[in-house]
Design an enzyme around this catalytic site. Structure first.
Site, PDB file in Angstrom:
ATOM      1  N   THR A  44     -14.772  20.756  55.895  1.00  0.00           N
ATOM      2  CA  THR A  44     -14.858  22.022  56.614  1.00  0.00           C
ATOM      3  C   THR A  44     -15.854  22.953  55.941  1.00  0.00           C
ATOM      4  O   THR A  44     -16.684  23.589  56.603  1.00  0.00           O
ATOM      5  CB  THR A  44     -13.476  22.698  56.658  1.00  0.00           C
ATOM      6  OG1 THR A  44     -12.545  21.824  57.289  1.00  0.00           O
ATOM      7  CG2 THR A  44     -13.535  24.011  57.413  1.00  0.00           C
ATOM      8  N   TYR A 107      -8.638  19.718  69.239  1.00  0.00           N
ATOM      9  CA  TYR A 107      -8.860  20.047  70.653  1.00  0.00           C
ATOM     10  C   TYR A 107      -8.060  19.147  71.587  1.00  0.00           C
ATOM     11  O   TYR A 107      -7.162  19.610  72.272  1.00  0.00           O
ATOM     12  CB  TYR A 107     -10.358  20.022  71.034  1.00  0.00           C
ATOM     13  CG  TYR A 107     -10.580  20.577  72.427  1.00  0.00           C
ATOM     14  CD1 TYR A 107     -10.454  21.935  72.673  1.00  0.00           C
ATOM     15  CD2 TYR A 107     -10.868  19.735  73.492  1.00  0.00           C
ATOM     16  CE1 TYR A 107     -10.622  22.448  73.946  1.00  0.00           C
ATOM     17  CE2 TYR A 107     -11.037  20.236  74.773  1.00  0.00           C
ATOM     18  CZ  TYR A 107     -10.913  21.589  75.000  1.00  0.00           C
ATOM     19  OH  TYR A 107     -11.063  22.092  76.270  1.00  0.00           O
ATOM     20  N   TYR A 133      -6.298  14.322  56.587  1.00  0.00           N
ATOM     21  CA  TYR A 133      -6.547  15.754  56.410  1.00  0.00           C
ATOM     22  C   TYR A 133      -5.724  16.521  57.435  1.00  0.00           C
ATOM     23  O   TYR A 133      -5.985  16.462  58.627  1.00  0.00           O
ATOM     24  CB  TYR A 133      -8.041  16.033  56.582  1.00  0.00           C
ATOM     25  CG  TYR A 133      -8.507  17.438  56.333  1.00  0.00           C
ATOM     26  CD1 TYR A 133      -7.684  18.422  55.786  1.00  0.00           C
ATOM     27  CD2 TYR A 133      -9.823  17.793  56.623  1.00  0.00           C
ATOM     28  CE1 TYR A 133      -8.141  19.700  55.558  1.00  0.00           C
ATOM     29  CE2 TYR A 133     -10.294  19.081  56.399  1.00  0.00           C
ATOM     30  CZ  TYR A 133      -9.461  20.029  55.866  1.00  0.00           C
ATOM     31  OH  TYR A 133      -9.921  21.303  55.636  1.00  0.00           O
ATOM     32  N   ARG A 138      -6.896  25.042  61.620  1.00  0.00           N
ATOM     33  CA  ARG A 138      -8.238  24.750  62.109  1.00  0.00           C
ATOM     34  C   ARG A 138      -8.218  23.909  63.383  1.00  0.00           C
ATOM     35  O   ARG A 138      -9.033  24.105  64.278  1.00  0.00           O
ATOM     36  CB  ARG A 138      -9.024  23.976  61.050  1.00  0.00           C
ATOM     37  CG  ARG A 138      -9.554  24.829  59.923  1.00  0.00           C
ATOM     38  CD  ARG A 138     -10.901  25.427  60.291  1.00  0.00           C
ATOM     39  NE  ARG A 138     -11.520  26.070  59.151  1.00  0.00           N
ATOM     40  CZ  ARG A 138     -12.753  26.559  59.162  1.00  0.00           C
ATOM     41  NH1 ARG A 138     -13.503  26.475  60.246  1.00  0.00           N
ATOM     42  NH2 ARG A 138     -13.246  27.146  58.094  1.00  0.00           N
ATOM     43  N   LYS A 161      -4.654  15.127  52.298  1.00  0.00           N
ATOM     44  CA  LYS A 161      -5.060  16.486  51.939  1.00  0.00           C
ATOM     45  C   LYS A 161      -4.222  17.426  52.791  1.00  0.00           C
ATOM     46  O   LYS A 161      -4.382  17.493  54.008  1.00  0.00           O
ATOM     47  CB  LYS A 161      -6.546  16.715  52.210  1.00  0.00           C
ATOM     48  CG  LYS A 161      -6.971  18.152  51.907  1.00  0.00           C
ATOM     49  CD  LYS A 161      -8.417  18.432  52.309  1.00  0.00           C
ATOM     50  CE  LYS A 161      -8.759  19.899  52.080  1.00  0.00           C
ATOM     51  NZ  LYS A 161     -10.128  20.227  52.533  1.00  0.00           N
ATOM     52  N   ILE A 203      -8.461  19.471  46.764  1.00  0.00           N
ATOM     53  CA  ILE A 203      -9.804  19.513  47.339  1.00  0.00           C
ATOM     54  C   ILE A 203     -10.080  20.987  47.565  1.00  0.00           C
ATOM     55  O   ILE A 203      -9.473  21.621  48.425  1.00  0.00           O
ATOM     56  CB  ILE A 203      -9.905  18.688  48.628  1.00  0.00           C
ATOM     57  CG1 ILE A 203      -9.668  17.203  48.312  1.00  0.00           C
ATOM     58  CG2 ILE A 203     -11.266  18.881  49.289  1.00  0.00           C
ATOM     59  CD1 ILE A 203      -9.707  16.292  49.526  1.00  0.00           C
TER      60      ILE A 203
END
Length: 291
Positions: A44, A107, A133, A138, A161, A203
């Site tokens: 990101t 999405y 992830y 997000r 993550k 991370i």
């Protein structure tokens, strides 16, 4: 395999908005020297969402050539299209990356079965270890605890993550930590809590400006010295929070430029910080004076 402080590396741009590969190589060398355990390219923070596939590959190639095997490199290969994520994963695998970071399919989201199949479809066709992830803030979707449990059993899915911001969720998925499946904090303000549950590192966005401090915090926790880890976590907490006063990576790039690192700007729809927020970030960075 995925242990320590991994930097979620920014992608530097030049004045024309092109990838600044000389600066990218310079940043990689700096992180090796500063004790960063590994580099995550195209996450990101790396702005890959506004970059072409060709630029993505060139970034990974530059990082791999610069690092030269001295520390692990993880490449962000995720997409909301399974076929595209597989294509990117195979391309980065050919470049020799040590890990693949795969985000949940944003999405279109997918139901439980689709979410599981998305990752397994890729894991079955690559040989490079995969880091899941989870960042629902997000993506608008999340990995359920049950899905993490099922995916953790795949021989090629080796870590998660976790960036939901929920310590309750982190505790639930921490039950699936094994020697073959690790948990990494995806939130700089939660490194110590997640590592106290068995996490193996972070991370980190913060590591872009404080690689040595981030490494020191993580290494303290790895040694079981959570008192020292907590001291560092709290010492830098205001700065860590300021790095998310606007959407990442706007503040961290601004901070790097304040420090003279000359990483350039952003690609639309990202744009420079609001002046009031920039002042708040600048104030928070005073903790770095004399460090």
């Amino acid at each position: 395999m995925f242990q320590g402080s991994f930097v979620a590396l920014v992608t530097p741009f030049d004045a024309q908005g092109r990838v600044n590969f000389d600066k990218l190589a310079q940043l990689c060398k700096w992180h090796v020297a500063q004790g960063t355990a590994g580099i995550v390219a195209l996450g990101t923070t790396g702005e890959s969402s506004t970059m072409s596939h060709e630029e993505d590959e060139d970034v990974v190639r530059c990082v791999m050539e610069t690092v030269g095997g001295r520390i692990p490199v993880i490449a962000g290969a995720g997409s909301n299209c399974t076929e595209t994520a597989l294509m990117k994963s195979l391309a980065y695998e050919k470049l020799g990356v040590d890990g693949l970071l795969l985000i949940t399919p944003y999405y279109n989201k997918a139901n439980e079965k689709g979410m599981y199949r998305h990752f397994v479809e890729i894991a079955d066709q690559v040989h490079t270890p995969i880091v899941l992830y989870n960042v629902p803030g997000r993506t608008g979707c999340a990995l359920s605890v049950g899905c993490v449990e099922a995916l953790s059993k795949h021989k090629n899915i080796r870590a998660l993550k976790e960036a939901s911001g929920s310590i309750s969720y982190a505790a639930k998925v921490a039950r699936y930590i094994t020697p073959d499946f690790e948990l990494l904090s995806g939130n700089d303000d939660m490194i110590v809590p997640i590592m106290s549950l068995g996490g193996s590192g972070v991370i980190s966005v913060w590591a872009n400006i404080c690689p040595a401090q981030t490494a020191a915090l993580v290494n303290a926790c790895l040694k079981g010295d959570y008192r020292e880890g907590a001291r560092l976590q709290l010492k830098y907490l205001d700065l860590i929070n300021a790095l998310f006063i606007e959407v990442n990576p706007i503040p961290v790039k601004e901070a790097m430029n304040m420090l003279g690192m000359e990483v350039g700007g952003y690609r639309l729809p990202l744009c420079p910080m609001d002046p009031a927020n920039r002042d708040k970030l600048s104030k928070a960075m005073e903790v770095l004076k004399g460090v």
